[in-house]
Design an enzyme around this catalytic site. Structure first.
Site, PDB file in Angstrom:
ATOM      1  N   TYR A  95       0.842  -1.197   0.000  1.00 31.07           N
ATOM      2  CA  TYR A  95       0.000   0.000   0.000  1.00 31.07           C
ATOM      3  C   TYR A  95       0.878   1.248   0.000  1.00 31.07           C
ATOM      4  O   TYR A  95       0.585   2.219  -0.703  1.00 31.07           O
ATOM      5  CB  TYR A  95      -0.923   0.007   1.220  1.00 31.07           C
ATOM      6  CG  TYR A  95      -1.914  -1.129   1.220  1.00 31.07           C
ATOM      7  CD1 TYR A  95      -3.110  -1.024   0.536  1.00 31.07           C
ATOM      8  CD2 TYR A  95      -1.648  -2.307   1.910  1.00 31.07           C
ATOM      9  CE1 TYR A  95      -4.031  -2.067   0.532  1.00 31.07           C
ATOM     10  CE2 TYR A  95      -2.556  -3.354   1.915  1.00 31.07           C
ATOM     11  CZ  TYR A  95      -3.742  -3.236   1.224  1.00 31.07           C
ATOM     12  OH  TYR A  95      -4.638  -4.272   1.210  1.00 31.07           O
ATOM     13  N   ASN A 123     -12.288  -1.760  -5.146  1.00 29.52           N
ATOM     14  CA  ASN A 123     -12.153  -2.388  -6.465  1.00 29.52           C
ATOM     15  C   ASN A 123     -13.352  -3.280  -6.806  1.00 29.52           C
ATOM     16  O   ASN A 123     -13.579  -4.298  -6.162  1.00 29.52           O
ATOM     17  CB  ASN A 123     -10.865  -3.215  -6.490  1.00 29.52           C
ATOM     18  CG  ASN A 123     -10.664  -3.980  -7.773  1.00 29.52           C
ATOM     19  OD1 ASN A 123     -11.318  -3.737  -8.779  1.00 29.52           O
ATOM     20  ND2 ASN A 123      -9.747  -4.923  -7.744  1.00 29.52           N
ATOM     21  N   CYS A 131      -6.285  -6.746  -6.809  1.00 26.54           N
ATOM     22  CA  CYS A 131      -6.118  -6.108  -5.508  1.00 26.54           C
ATOM     23  C   CYS A 131      -5.556  -7.082  -4.465  1.00 26.54           C
ATOM     24  O   CYS A 131      -4.973  -6.655  -3.468  1.00 26.54           O
ATOM     25  CB  CYS A 131      -7.432  -5.497  -5.033  1.00 26.54           C
ATOM     26  SG  CYS A 131      -8.829  -6.614  -5.059  1.00 26.54           S
ATOM     27  N   HIS A 132      -5.689  -8.376  -4.703  1.00 28.53           N
ATOM     28  CA  HIS A 132      -5.150  -9.365  -3.773  1.00 28.53           C
ATOM     29  C   HIS A 132      -3.618  -9.357  -3.746  1.00 28.53           C
ATOM     30  O   HIS A 132      -3.017  -9.870  -2.815  1.00 28.53           O
ATOM     31  CB  HIS A 132      -5.664 -10.773  -4.115  1.00 28.53           C
ATOM     32  CG  HIS A 132      -5.246 -11.264  -5.464  1.00 28.53           C
ATOM     33  ND1 HIS A 132      -5.895 -10.861  -6.627  1.00 28.53           N
ATOM     34  CD2 HIS A 132      -4.245 -12.090  -5.854  1.00 28.53           C
ATOM     35  CE1 HIS A 132      -5.316 -11.442  -7.659  1.00 28.53           C
ATOM     36  NE2 HIS A 132      -4.309 -12.192  -7.217  1.00 28.53           N
ATOM     37  N   GLU A 158      -0.878 -18.215  -6.995  1.00 27.25           N
ATOM     38  CA  GLU A 158       0.169 -17.536  -7.756  1.00 27.25           C
ATOM     39  C   GLU A 158       1.569 -17.817  -7.226  1.00 27.25           C
ATOM     40  O   GLU A 158       2.551 -17.317  -7.770  1.00 27.25           O
ATOM     41  CB  GLU A 158      -0.100 -16.031  -7.759  1.00 27.25           C
ATOM     42  CG  GLU A 158      -1.380 -15.681  -8.497  1.00 27.25           C
ATOM     43  CD  GLU A 158      -1.579 -14.189  -8.670  1.00 27.25           C
ATOM     44  OE1 GLU A 158      -0.578 -13.452  -8.792  1.00 27.25           O
ATOM     45  OE2 GLU A 158      -2.752 -13.758  -8.692  1.00 27.25           O
TER      46      GLU A 158
END
Length: 164
Positions: A95, A123, A131-132, A158
């Protein structure tokens, strides 16, 4: 129109919404809400998004983006979403790093990471606009509007390492 996408366990189901042409919302819902969804799964956009999600959840990197539209975004939220769209699969950003990019873009000394967090949480096209992939300092998992267990699941898909 809406369509309920059944995710692999242990992730929550995903609700897709469309204006009939493009995707307008993609977010995790509680399993108890799933029974309330009227599926309009015949829309071409839902078939396109389903293919994208099937690829993603099978561990493939989707190399296209389904058509979507974002309504009612402030200029600040749009700027944050543009940064999110550039985070590559398997990588993360904090962030604070997003706040620093925005501050630099506007030639100001500082931007609030909390304000960024609010825009990230807003989002409307989760996963596709990733956004994750936004973490706290030290790769720490912080809030996620779709539920922390879902964020952890997406990061695991991922192969992203994070701190609890």
């Amino acid at each position: 129109m809406t369509f309920l996408y059944p995710t692999p366990s242990p992730l929550s189901p995903i609700l897709l919404s469309s204006d009939g042409e493009v995707l307008t919302n993609l977010h995790f819902i509680h399993s108890s809400e799933a029974a309330l969804v009227e599926n309009g799964g015949t829309l071409p956009i839902f078939k396109d998004v389903t293919k994208w999600l099937d690829d993603y959840f099978s561990g493939k990197v989707p190399h296209y983006t389904p058509e979507y539209q974002i309504n009612n975004a402030t200029p600040f939220r749009r700027e944050v979403l543009e940064i999110l769209k550039k985070i590559p699969y398997g990588e993360t950003i904090t962030y604070g790093e997003i706040a620093n990019k925005i501050a630099k873009n506007h030639n100001i000394n500082k931007m609030s990471a909390q304000a960024v967090g609010g825009a990230v949480g807003w989002n409307p096209i989760g996963i596709i606009i990733p956004c994750h992939r936004v973490l706290g300092v030290g790769k720490k998992i912080t809030g996620y509007s779709g539920g922390i267990h879902n964020k952890i699941g997406l990061l695991n898909i991922e192969g992203i390492e994070f701190a609890n």
